[in-house]
Design a protein around this motif. Structure first.
Motif, PDB file in Angstrom:
ATOM      1  N   SER A 202       0.827  -1.206   0.000  1.00 54.13           N
ATOM      2  CA  SER A 202       0.000   0.000   0.000  1.00 54.13           C
ATOM      3  C   SER A 202       0.861   1.255   0.000  1.00 54.13           C
ATOM      4  O   SER A 202       0.577   2.218  -0.723  1.00 54.13           O
ATOM      5  N   ILE A 203       1.922   1.267   0.785  1.00 58.36           N
ATOM      6  CA  ILE A 203       2.810   2.426   0.837  1.00 58.36           C
ATOM      7  C   ILE A 203       3.474   2.657  -0.505  1.00 58.36           C
ATOM      8  O   ILE A 203       3.542   3.783  -0.988  1.00 58.36           O
ATOM      9  N   SER A 204       3.958   1.604  -1.150  1.00 54.62           N
ATOM     10  CA  SER A 204       4.649   1.774  -2.428  1.00 54.62           C
ATOM     11  C   SER A 204       3.695   2.222  -3.529  1.00 54.62           C
ATOM     12  O   SER A 204       4.043   3.059  -4.354  1.00 54.62           O
ATOM     13  N   SER A 205       2.477   1.685  -3.550  1.00 54.30           N
ATOM     14  CA  SER A 205       1.531   2.089  -4.597  1.00 54.30           C
ATOM     15  C   SER A 205       1.049   3.518  -4.369  1.00 54.30           C
ATOM     16  O   SER A 205       0.800   4.251  -5.322  1.00 54.30           O
ATOM     17  N   ASN A 206       0.923   3.951  -3.120  1.00 57.16           N
ATOM     18  CA  ASN A 206       0.522   5.331  -2.839  1.00 57.16           C
ATOM     19  C   ASN A 206       1.603   6.314  -3.261  1.00 57.16           C
ATOM     20  O   ASN A 206       1.309   7.410  -3.727  1.00 57.16           O
ATOM     21  N   LYS A 207       2.864   5.939  -3.094  1.00 57.48           N
ATOM     22  CA  LYS A 207       3.966   6.811  -3.485  1.00 57.48           C
ATOM     23  C   LYS A 207       3.947   7.029  -5.006  1.00 57.48           C
ATOM     24  O   LYS A 207       4.113   8.142  -5.470  1.00 57.48           O
ATOM     25  N   GLU A 208       3.706   5.957  -5.761  1.00 60.06           N
ATOM     26  CA  GLU A 208       3.636   6.078  -7.223  1.00 60.06           C
ATOM     27  C   GLU A 208       2.451   6.943  -7.638  1.00 60.06           C
ATOM     28  O   GLU A 208       2.573   7.777  -8.535  1.00 60.06           O
ATOM     29  N   ALA A 209       1.319   6.752  -7.013  1.00 57.57           N
ATOM     30  CA  ALA A 209       0.129   7.535  -7.350  1.00 57.57           C
ATOM     31  C   ALA A 209       0.351   9.009  -7.031  1.00 57.57           C
ATOM     32  O   ALA A 209      -0.057   9.879  -7.806  1.00 57.57           O
ATOM     33  N   LEU A 210       1.005   9.293  -5.924  1.00 58.49           N
ATOM     34  CA  LEU A 210       1.296  10.678  -5.555  1.00 58.49           C
ATOM     35  C   LEU A 210       2.221  11.334  -6.567  1.00 58.49           C
ATOM     36  O   LEU A 210       2.017  12.480  -6.966  1.00 58.49           O
ATOM     37  N   GLN A 211       3.233  10.597  -7.035  1.00 57.44           N
ATOM     38  CA  GLN A 211       4.142  11.141  -8.043  1.00 57.44           C
ATOM     39  C   GLN A 211       3.409  11.430  -9.350  1.00 57.44           C
ATOM     40  O   GLN A 211       3.601  12.488  -9.952  1.00 57.44           O
ATOM     41  N   LYS A 212       2.560  10.505  -9.777  1.00 56.17           N
ATOM     42  CA  LYS A 212       1.804  10.704 -11.022  1.00 56.17           C
ATOM     43  C   LYS A 212       0.848  11.888 -10.898  1.00 56.17           C
ATOM     44  O   LYS A 212       0.751  12.712 -11.813  1.00 56.17           O
ATOM     45  N   ASP A 213       0.130  11.967  -9.777  1.00 58.57           N
ATOM     46  CA  ASP A 213      -0.805  13.075  -9.579  1.00 58.57           C
ATOM     47  C   ASP A 213      -0.088  14.417  -9.539  1.00 58.57           C
ATOM     48  O   ASP A 213      -0.565  15.403 -10.101  1.00 58.57           O
ATOM     49  N   SER A 214       1.070  14.450  -8.887  1.00 61.52           N
ATOM     50  CA  SER A 214       1.846  15.697  -8.819  1.00 61.52           C
ATOM     51  C   SER A 214       2.308  16.125 -10.206  1.00 61.52           C
ATOM     52  O   SER A 214       2.257  17.310 -10.548  1.00 61.52           O
ATOM     53  N   TYR A 215       2.778  15.159 -10.993  1.00 63.73           N
ATOM     54  CA  TYR A 215       3.234  15.490 -12.347  1.00 63.73           C
ATOM     55  C   TYR A 215       2.099  16.039 -13.186  1.00 63.73           C
ATOM     56  O   TYR A 215       2.261  17.062 -13.853  1.00 63.73           O
ATOM     57  N   TRP A 216       0.950  15.379 -13.175  1.00 64.60           N
ATOM     58  CA  TRP A 216      -0.156  15.827 -14.024  1.00 64.60           C
ATOM     59  C   TRP A 216      -0.722  17.164 -13.555  1.00 64.60           C
ATOM     60  O   TRP A 216      -1.166  17.978 -14.369  1.00 64.60           O
TER      61      TRP A 216
END
Length: 67
Positions: free
Chosen positions: A26-40
């Motif tokens: 859960s922690i690793s998938s949230n980190k990826e989602a946060l990076q993608k959301d920040s980029y977009w």
């Protein structure tokens, strides 16, 4: 140690290991989602499309400044 007690310990260890694995996943998938959301979010706010391509707008919409 009785067989029944050994089985209880086995299931307890299994549950704890499964829980730890789910938390790490859960922690690793949230980190990826946060990076993608920040980029977009950055892309929507700062990248402007022009007839000849795209550019990073560091100014405002009325007075664009290309970076």
């Amino acid at each position: 140690m009785s067989k029944q007690r050994l089985i209880k310990y086995f299931f307890l260890v299994f549950i704890l290991v499964s829980y730890a694995g789910l938390v790490l996943f859960s922690i690793s998938s949230n980190k990826e989602a946060l990076q993608k959301d920040s980029y977009w979010a950055w892309y929507r706010n700062y990248v402007a499309q022009a007839p000849k391509g795209a550019y990073v707008n560091t100014g405002s919409e009325k007075k664009p400044i290309a970076l």
